[in-house]
Design a protein around this motif. Sequence first.
Motif, mmCIF file in Angstrom:
data_model
loop_
_atom_site.group_PDB
_atom_site.id
_atom_site.type_symbol
_atom_site.label_atom_id
_atom_site.label_comp_id
_atom_site.label_asym_id
_atom_site.label_seq_id
_atom_site.Cartn_x
_atom_site.Cartn_y
_atom_site.Cartn_z
ATOM 1 N N UNK A 156 29.506 -12.920 -25.159
ATOM 2 C CA UNK A 156 29.060 -12.737 -23.780
ATOM 3 C C UNK A 156 29.265 -13.991 -22.945
ATOM 4 N N UNK A 157 28.933 -15.154 -23.509
ATOM 5 C CA UNK A 157 29.112 -16.414 -22.786
ATOM 6 C C UNK A 157 30.581 -16.682 -22.517
ATOM 7 N N UNK A 158 31.433 -16.379 -23.483
ATOM 8 C CA UNK A 158 32.871 -16.606 -23.295
ATOM 9 C C UNK A 158 33.420 -15.719 -22.180
ATOM 10 N N UNK A 164 35.988 -20.312 -15.797
ATOM 11 C CA UNK A 164 35.659 -21.742 -15.822
ATOM 12 C C UNK A 164 36.229 -22.407 -17.074
ATOM 13 N N UNK A 165 36.138 -21.713 -18.207
ATOM 14 C CA UNK A 165 36.701 -22.246 -19.448
ATOM 15 C C UNK A 165 38.217 -22.393 -19.307
ATOM 16 N N UNK A 166 38.843 -21.401 -18.678
ATOM 17 C CA UNK A 166 40.286 -21.461 -18.432
ATOM 18 C C UNK A 166 40.621 -22.681 -17.583
ATOM 19 N N UNK A 167 39.827 -22.929 -16.556
ATOM 20 C CA UNK A 167 40.097 -24.039 -15.637
ATOM 21 C C UNK A 167 39.981 -25.391 -16.339
ATOM 22 N N UNK A 175 40.114 -29.084 -11.919
ATOM 23 C CA UNK A 175 38.908 -28.262 -11.868
ATOM 24 C C UNK A 175 37.770 -29.026 -11.197
ATOM 25 N N UNK A 176 37.639 -30.323 -11.518
ATOM 26 C CA UNK A 176 36.606 -31.144 -10.884
ATOM 27 C C UNK A 176 36.870 -31.280 -9.391
ATOM 28 N N UNK A 177 38.140 -31.434 -9.016
ATOM 29 C CA UNK A 177 38.493 -31.596 -7.606
ATOM 30 C C UNK A 177 38.190 -30.355 -6.783
ATOM 31 N N UNK A 178 38.213 -29.194 -7.419
ATOM 32 C CA UNK A 178 37.923 -27.938 -6.719
ATOM 33 C C UNK A 178 36.443 -27.582 -6.747
ATOM 34 N N UNK A 179 35.620 -28.488 -7.305
ATOM 35 C CA UNK A 179 34.184 -28.259 -7.296
ATOM 36 C C UNK A 179 33.612 -27.684 -8.564
ATOM 37 N N UNK A 180 34.441 -27.448 -9.574
ATOM 38 C CA UNK A 180 33.950 -26.930 -10.855
ATOM 39 C C UNK A 180 33.219 -28.032 -11.615
ATOM 40 N N UNK A 181 32.061 -27.724 -12.121
ATOM 41 C CA UNK A 181 31.281 -28.693 -12.902
ATOM 42 C C UNK A 181 31.839 -28.755 -14.320
ATOM 43 N N UNK A 182 32.932 -29.504 -14.470
ATOM 44 C CA UNK A 182 33.653 -29.536 -15.739
ATOM 45 C C UNK A 182 32.783 -30.049 -16.887
ATOM 46 N N UNK A 186 32.128 -28.118 -20.317
ATOM 47 C CA UNK A 186 32.459 -28.761 -21.588
ATOM 48 C C UNK A 186 31.249 -28.768 -22.518
ATOM 49 N N UNK A 187 30.070 -28.959 -21.935
ATOM 50 C CA UNK A 187 28.834 -28.922 -22.707
ATOM 51 C C UNK A 187 28.590 -27.518 -23.268
ATOM 52 N N UNK A 188 28.826 -26.504 -22.440
ATOM 53 C CA UNK A 188 28.667 -25.118 -22.890
ATOM 54 C C UNK A 188 29.635 -24.824 -24.033
ATOM 55 N N UNK A 189 30.879 -25.298 -23.900
ATOM 56 C CA UNK A 189 31.865 -25.113 -24.963
ATOM 57 C C UNK A 189 31.397 -25.775 -26.254
ATOM 58 N N UNK A 190 30.858 -27.000 -26.142
ATOM 59 C CA UNK A 190 30.388 -27.722 -27.326
ATOM 60 C C UNK A 190 29.243 -26.987 -28.014
ATOM 61 N N UNK A 191 28.310 -26.440 -27.223
ATOM 62 C CA UNK A 191 27.177 -25.709 -27.794
ATOM 63 C C UNK A 191 27.662 -24.430 -28.480
ATOM 64 N N UNK A 192 28.582 -23.718 -27.836
ATOM 65 C CA UNK A 192 29.114 -22.488 -28.449
ATOM 66 C C UNK A 192 29.837 -22.806 -29.750
ATOM 67 N N UNK A 193 30.598 -23.894 -29.755
ATOM 68 C CA UNK A 193 31.295 -24.298 -30.974
ATOM 69 C C UNK A 193 30.296 -24.609 -32.086
#
Length: 278
Positions: A156-158, A164-167, A175-182, A186-193
């Motif tokens: 579900x999270x993926x 955002x993960x794609x970006x 992604x950071x320049x367009x306002x995405x909280x990279x 990255x933290x969400x990716x680390x927790x899911x991993x």
Amino acid sequence: MTIFDKLSLYLQYPFVQYALIVGTLIALCSSLLGVTLVLKRFSFIGDGLSHVAFGAMCLAAVFNFTNDMPVVLLITIIAAVLLLRTGNNTKIKGDAAIAMISVSSLAFGYLLMNLFSTSSNLSGDVCSTLFGSTSILTLNQTEVWLCVVLSVLVVGAFIFFYNKIFAVTFDENFAKATGTKADLYNLIIAVIIAVIIVLAMNLVGSLLISALVIFPALSAMRVFKTFKGVTICSAVISVVCALLGMVISILAGTPVGSTIVAVDLAGFVLFSIIGMIK
């Protein structure tokens, strides 16, 4: 007795049914973020967190926790967050931080098991934890339901954070320049991993987890070139290889984790050949 008769007989046992259900879910979850890790050149975090999970499991065993998964999950998630922060914000960067934490956790866990373990078969316990030789066949109903819930949350999270993960996978600076909280993603990716690593320890063991995460992604990349195509193909390959590996393991009596990795390797060779022909 034919192979199909033998398989039909084994499928009547609940522990075999549990193993197939959990194995399929773990393979699916592992494949989803495997593509992201390969593209970000961050696949080595799987090894680091798997060693942390091994140390946490040894700690839980020393304190005689009846269900060690919540403890291992909590410690591994904390380690994932610390690795992300340490790798980005201190003088100990990326791979050095992972190497330091992973080796320390592995050594600390084995030391604890030697000093405080009451088991009469310490070598067997360590082998099962490291290589996943029997643990997937010893799951109870509570552990199966916990795995189902965590797998649903991971998938579900993926799906929810897919864009955002794609970006952050392809161009984090843009992604950071367009306002995405990279950093947040990255933290969400680390927790899911971290969650995937803990789940996968029951299937292939802590030393073989990286193969479960990386091989399907690399295989899919031999044939497909788009992020979505690689992700979907990786999920299919991972699930098929996991099921085939578990069936072979049950019928032939081989270690579950090693058999699944061998099937994943065969799949990678097959897709490499298909890619060259294509």
